[in-house]
Design a protein around this motif. Structure first.
Motif, PDB file in Angstrom:
ATOM      1  N   UNK A 612      -0.669   9.115 -12.530  1.00  0.00           N
ATOM      2  CA  UNK A 612      -1.250   7.948 -13.160  1.00  0.00           C
ATOM      3  C   UNK A 612      -1.781   7.012 -12.085  1.00  0.00           C
ATOM      4  N   UNK A 613      -2.297   5.894 -12.533  1.00  0.00           N
ATOM      5  CA  UNK A 613      -2.790   4.896 -11.581  1.00  0.00           C
ATOM      6  C   UNK A 613      -2.483   3.509 -12.122  1.00  0.00           C
ATOM      7  N   UNK A 614      -2.227   2.576 -11.216  1.00  0.00           N
ATOM      8  CA  UNK A 614      -1.861   1.222 -11.590  1.00  0.00           C
ATOM      9  C   UNK A 614      -2.646   0.221 -10.750  1.00  0.00           C
ATOM     10  N   UNK A 615      -2.914  -0.915 -11.344  1.00  0.00           N
ATOM     11  CA  UNK A 615      -3.419  -2.054 -10.588  1.00  0.00           C
ATOM     12  C   UNK A 615      -2.237  -2.927 -10.210  1.00  0.00           C
ATOM     13  N   UNK A 616      -2.411  -3.781  -9.264  1.00  0.00           N
ATOM     14  CA  UNK A 616      -1.310  -4.590  -8.755  1.00  0.00           C
ATOM     15  C   UNK A 616      -0.677  -5.413  -9.878  1.00  0.00           C
ATOM     16  N   UNK A 617       0.657  -5.277 -10.029  1.00  0.00           N
ATOM     17  CA  UNK A 617       1.394  -6.022 -11.036  1.00  0.00           C
ATOM     18  C   UNK A 617       1.500  -5.339 -12.383  1.00  0.00           C
ATOM     19  N   UNK A 642      -0.859   1.748   1.322  1.00  0.00           N
ATOM     20  CA  UNK A 642      -1.013   0.317   1.049  1.00  0.00           C
ATOM     21  C   UNK A 642      -0.649  -0.031  -0.394  1.00  0.00           C
ATOM     22  N   UNK A 643       0.358   0.671  -0.941  1.00  0.00           N
ATOM     23  CA  UNK A 643       0.892   0.331  -2.260  1.00  0.00           C
ATOM     24  C   UNK A 643       2.414   0.334  -2.183  1.00  0.00           C
ATOM     25  N   UNK A 667      10.467   0.505   0.080  1.00  0.00           N
ATOM     26  CA  UNK A 667       9.051   0.519   0.472  1.00  0.00           C
ATOM     27  C   UNK A 667       8.562   1.962   0.519  1.00  0.00           C
ATOM     28  N   UNK A 668       7.370   2.214  -0.029  1.00  0.00           N
ATOM     29  CA  UNK A 668       6.806   3.565  -0.026  1.00  0.00           C
ATOM     30  C   UNK A 668       7.312   4.358  -1.224  1.00  0.00           C
ATOM     31  N   UNK A 669       7.592   5.634  -1.041  1.00  0.00           N
ATOM     32  CA  UNK A 669       8.034   6.492  -2.139  1.00  0.00           C
ATOM     33  C   UNK A 669       9.471   6.211  -2.553  1.00  0.00           C
ATOM     34  N   UNK A 670       9.804   6.622  -3.811  1.00  0.00           N
ATOM     35  CA  UNK A 670      11.152   6.432  -4.340  1.00  0.00           C
ATOM     36  C   UNK A 670      11.766   7.796  -4.657  1.00  0.00           C
ATOM     37  N   UNK A 671      13.086   7.910  -4.463  1.00  0.00           N
ATOM     38  CA  UNK A 671      13.804   9.154  -4.760  1.00  0.00           C
ATOM     39  C   UNK A 671      15.239   8.764  -5.089  1.00  0.00           C
ATOM     40  N   UNK A 672      15.590   8.861  -6.387  1.00  0.00           N
ATOM     41  CA  UNK A 672      16.912   8.431  -6.822  1.00  0.00           C
ATOM     42  C   UNK A 672      17.508   9.497  -7.728  1.00  0.00           C
ATOM     43  N   UNK A 673      18.819   9.726  -7.616  1.00  0.00           N
ATOM     44  CA  UNK A 673      19.520  10.709  -8.450  1.00  0.00           C
ATOM     45  C   UNK A 673      20.609   9.999  -9.240  1.00  0.00           C
ATOM     46  N   UNK A 688       3.915  -1.478 -10.354  1.00  0.00           N
ATOM     47  CA  UNK A 688       3.267  -1.806  -9.084  1.00  0.00           C
ATOM     48  C   UNK A 688       3.743  -3.179  -8.620  1.00  0.00           C
ATOM     49  N   UNK A 689       4.641  -3.140  -7.648  1.00  0.00           N
ATOM     50  CA  UNK A 689       5.099  -4.404  -7.066  1.00  0.00           C
ATOM     51  C   UNK A 689       3.985  -5.033  -6.236  1.00  0.00           C
ATOM     52  N   UNK A 690       3.223  -4.143  -5.581  1.00  0.00           N
ATOM     53  CA  UNK A 690       2.109  -4.627  -4.768  1.00  0.00           C
ATOM     54  C   UNK A 690       1.095  -3.502  -4.585  1.00  0.00           C
ATOM     55  N   UNK A 691      -0.185  -3.813  -4.736  1.00  0.00           N
ATOM     56  CA  UNK A 691      -1.248  -2.866  -4.449  1.00  0.00           C
ATOM     57  C   UNK A 691      -1.699  -2.079  -5.678  1.00  0.00           C
ATOM     58  N   UNK A 692      -2.897  -1.494  -5.555  1.00  0.00           N
ATOM     59  CA  UNK A 692      -3.483  -0.685  -6.630  1.00  0.00           C
ATOM     60  C   UNK A 692      -3.719   0.726  -6.108  1.00  0.00           C
ATOM     61  N   UNK A 693      -3.519   1.711  -6.984  1.00  0.00           N
ATOM     62  CA  UNK A 693      -3.760   3.091  -6.578  1.00  0.00           C
ATOM     63  C   UNK A 693      -3.103   4.077  -7.533  1.00  0.00           C
ATOM     64  N   UNK A 694      -3.122   5.331  -7.152  1.00  0.00           N
ATOM     65  CA  UNK A 694      -2.573   6.397  -7.986  1.00  0.00           C
ATOM     66  C   UNK A 694      -1.138   6.708  -7.566  1.00  0.00           C
TER      67      UNK A 694
END
Length: 725
Positions: A612-617, A642-643, A667-673, A688-694
């Motif tokens: 998917x893709x998100x805009x900032x916020x 930059x997201x 910050x960056x990618x997330x990985x939780x179990x 999106x805490x900050x930044x726009x993108x896929x």
């Protein structure tokens, strides 16, 4: 160059079909063109009026194929009601010739429909000048699929009118080539008629396609080849087809004085000889032998054998009307018998209907039914009076003989039981045995019997009080103490079954015991959608007088069952309460929690990445269903440069940035179990805490298999990682 192309195009039209321009399609009814000599001879149209309609379907390549349908009707015309007489009707799929319109074969289709066939004339998907024989053959099979689907569509006015067990393929010229290929490849086609089959590899005559004859040699169903003796387009191709057919029943009919184009509404065409017989006479002979062939091989009417292999054909040959060659294939396959009723091993009594079907590609000439080797019927339906036979085991044998003398049979055994010594089984459901009762008590019982129950009776202390299976007993008119309730049922043979209980009447007794309630469906914690059935049962020592079903505290039913339209409720947890009250006003209840899930989008599959893709916020919510025995849930999120995208999760409802069960916000990618997650619907929000993108999200559920310690992990990332390692 342009002149050469024009000559080649003209030659192609001459050798493969008719020059399309310059003629008008006739709109006369078949009943007008031909005198109706009889309804039993194929020399004339049949007894049915003919209806007409159109349709279309899209083949697997995306081409739209138009279909003209002719069918037996209550009256002639467009979209008139189908006749119900002898329905459903065998189906004929008709393939047109090169550069011709389906309406040019109206005369042929109407004649066959008047005999009790539904004829589907298709317009090949490759257009008027089609020479794509592979596609044309596939169009024939696709049309069979379309017919089967239409027959099953109850909203279609011809639904149920097609006999989808009986398909014939008929074609003319180029269409004859298509139906020959289709017949060899499609086992649903039981027989075929190829009229003036033209088999050219290019525009020049006399060059047969050997691949086609290889396919013709593989045909294993009976067929008919027709041609005009003055046909200078197909020339010897029909003769080659007849000679190439294997050892099947086959008939070759050469109509003397006819040319190639008389199979349409035309007497002649460019590149062909002029005919010496009229168009009407050619059409009569073409239909005569086609109907005889279909009646004999598709319907199984052996009386038409004489038109194909006997004296009627000989008479036309001797009169110089037709030329003929025939081969009656060696059939050693017996008819297939299916006994439809009664079933094998069943217990029967009284009048028993014996019915069976017999199928044979050569046609069935005799059918017989035997009971214990005694011939009782020469029909496929027999009403057997079993009262004239002894009780015990008897054998039913159904036989059929085809036109070549092959005999098939099927035998079953049944047990005759006309001496009924079984008593009805009586069950008293309320009140219960030994119960203490007061005021008005409802007595309810049921009775079952293999022959049926004829009458009922309720007795209190030996006195009959009701002839029904329920009774409102006013205990205040009886003395306190023990009383006996006797419930009886008498079956149709006079056998009496009964059940009795003893209760204590105590009108000073205060009943404080509520009914016991059990919710049968759905189960606690279930996920439901659409229409969900709510069912519960309730028992009470005196008897249940009322029921209630509540959803989220609101009453929705006063019965013990309810069909719940969950689409009118929000997704998430809802409480179902089921209540039952007895005569003393005691209320028993049971309660469960279920999760409504009617969302149709953003559902995750185990271990399958989604993007998917998100805009900032902004945010996007996904969900996944977690079943029992799930030992862990791993959530992985990756996003572009930059997201900073975060994960929020909540069981049973959509999370927010302030209301969630778990969160991953590095910050960056997330990985939780999550270990041992709850059963139900887990909602996962990507924010999106900050930044726009896929981004790419993967949720992997790991389950423990029953009876072992083996863990099943469906993570596609783990599989890739292991392959790299």
């Amino acid at each position: 160059m342009k002149k050469t192309f024009a000559i080649l195009l003209l030659l192609t039209i001459i050798t493969s079909g008719v020059l399309y321009s310059g003629f008008q399609t006739s709109t006369e009814s078949v009943a007008v063109r031909f005198s109706r000599l009889s309804t039993t001879s194929p020399d004339s149209p049949g007894a049915y009026q003919v209806g007409f309609t159109t349709g279309s379907f899209v083949d697997e390549s995306g081409y739209t194929i138009d279909v003209e349908l002719y069918y037996p009707a209550t009256e002639g015309g467009t979209d008139t009601n189908p006749s119900q007489d002898n329905a459903p009707y065998p189906v004929v799929i008709f393939g047109r010739g090169f550069n011709s319109d389906p309406s040019q074969y109206e005369w042929y289709a109407e004649w066959q429909a008047s005999w009790g066939y539904i004829v589907a004339v298709i317009d090949f998907s490759d257009g008027l000048f089609s020479t794509n024989h592979e596609r044309n053959a596939q169009d024939i099979s696709d049309c069979i699929d379309w017919v089967i689907n239409r027959n099953a569509d109850t909203s279609y006015f011809l639904a149920g009118m097609f006999d989808v067990s009986k398909f014939a393929a008929v074609g003319y010229s180029m269409g004859a080539r298509a139906i020959l290929l289709a017949t060899n490849r499609d086992s649903r086609i039981s027989t075929f008629i190829a009229m003036a089959p033209a088999n050219k590899t290019n525009m020049f005559p006399g060059q047969p396609d050997p691949d086609m004859y290889d396919e013709v040699a593989g045909i294993d169903v009976p067929g008919m080849i027709q041609k005009g003796t003055l046909d200078d387009v197909a020339r010897n191709d029909p003769d080659y087809v007849y000679g190439t057919l294997s050892d099947v029943s086959k008939i070759f009919i050469g109509i003397v004085g006819a040319n190639h184009y008389q199979y349409m509404d035309e007497n002649s065409g460019m590149g062909d000889n002029s005919p010496t017989i009229s168009l009407e006479e050619h059409h009569r002979l073409a239909c005569k032998y086609a109907i005889a062939h279909l009646q004999y091989f598709l319907v199984g009417d052996v009386s038409f054998h004489k038109y194909l292999f006997g004296e009627e054909l000989d008479a036309d040959v001797n009169a110089g009307i037709v030329e003929a060659r025939t081969h009656e294939g060696i059939d050693q396959t017996p008819p297939t018998i299916t006994i439809e009723s009664p079933t094998d091993g069943s217990i029967v009594d009284g009048i028993v209907t014996i019915s069976f079907s017999a199928q044979d590609e050569s046609g069935v000439s005799e059918i017989k039914t035997y009971i214990d080797d005694v011939l009782v019927s020469e029909s496929n339906t027999y009403h057997w009076d079993s009262t004239g036979w002894s009780d015990g085991t008897h054998f039913i044998r159904c036989e059929a003989i085809d036109t070549l003398g092959n005999q098939g049979s099927e035998e079953i055994s049944v047990t005759v039981d006309n001496i009924d010594d079984s008593l009805p089984v009586v069950t008293i459901s309320q009140p219960t045995d030994g119960a203490t009762v007061k005021d008005v008590v409802e007595i309810i019982f049921s009775a079952e019997d293999d022959k049926g129950v004829d009458s009922y009776c309720i007795k209190i202390d030996g006195i009959s009080v009701s002839a029904e299976t329920h009774y409102l007993w006013d205990t205040e008119t009886y003395e306190d103490g023990y009383h006996t309730i006797l419930c009886e049922a008498i079956d149709t043979s006079g056998n009496l079954g009964s059940s009795s209980i003893s209760v204590v009447v105590d009108n000073s007794y205060i009943d404080t015991t509520p009914p016991e309630v059990e919710i049968l469906s759905p189960v606690d914690g279930a996920t439901v959608s659409g229409n969900a059935n709510i069912d519960f049962s309730a028992t009470d020592d005196v008897g249940v007088t009322s029921y209630r079903i509540l959803i989220d505290g609101i009453e929705v039913s006063t019965d013990s069952s309810f069909t719940w339209d969950t689409t009118s409720y929000t997704d998430g947890d809802h409480i179902i309460t089921c209540e039952a009250a007895d005569a003393a006003g005691n209320v028993g209840s049971a309660e469960i929690t279920v999760q409504v899930l009617n969302a149709v989008e953003n559902e995750l599959e185990n271990g399958v990445p989604v993007g998917g893709s998100l805009s900032s916020g902004s945010s996007e919510v996904w969900f996944i269903v977690i079943d029992q025995d799930c030992v862990s849930m791993r959530v992985q999120l990756s996003s572009g440069w930059f997201t900073d995208f975060d994960i929020y999760g909540k069981m049973g409802s959509e999370p927010t940035t302030s209301n969630y069960d778990f969160k991953a916000s590095t910050w960056g990618g997330e990985d939780i179990t999550i270990e041992n997650p709850s059963t139900g619907v887990m909602y996962i929000m990507v924010h999106s805490y900050w930044g726009s993108g896929s981004y790419e999200l993967t949720v992997t559920l790991t389950y423990q298999t029953t009876g072992s310690n083996i863990l099943l992990d469906f993570s596609i990332f783990d599989i890739i990682r292991k392959q790299i390692e």
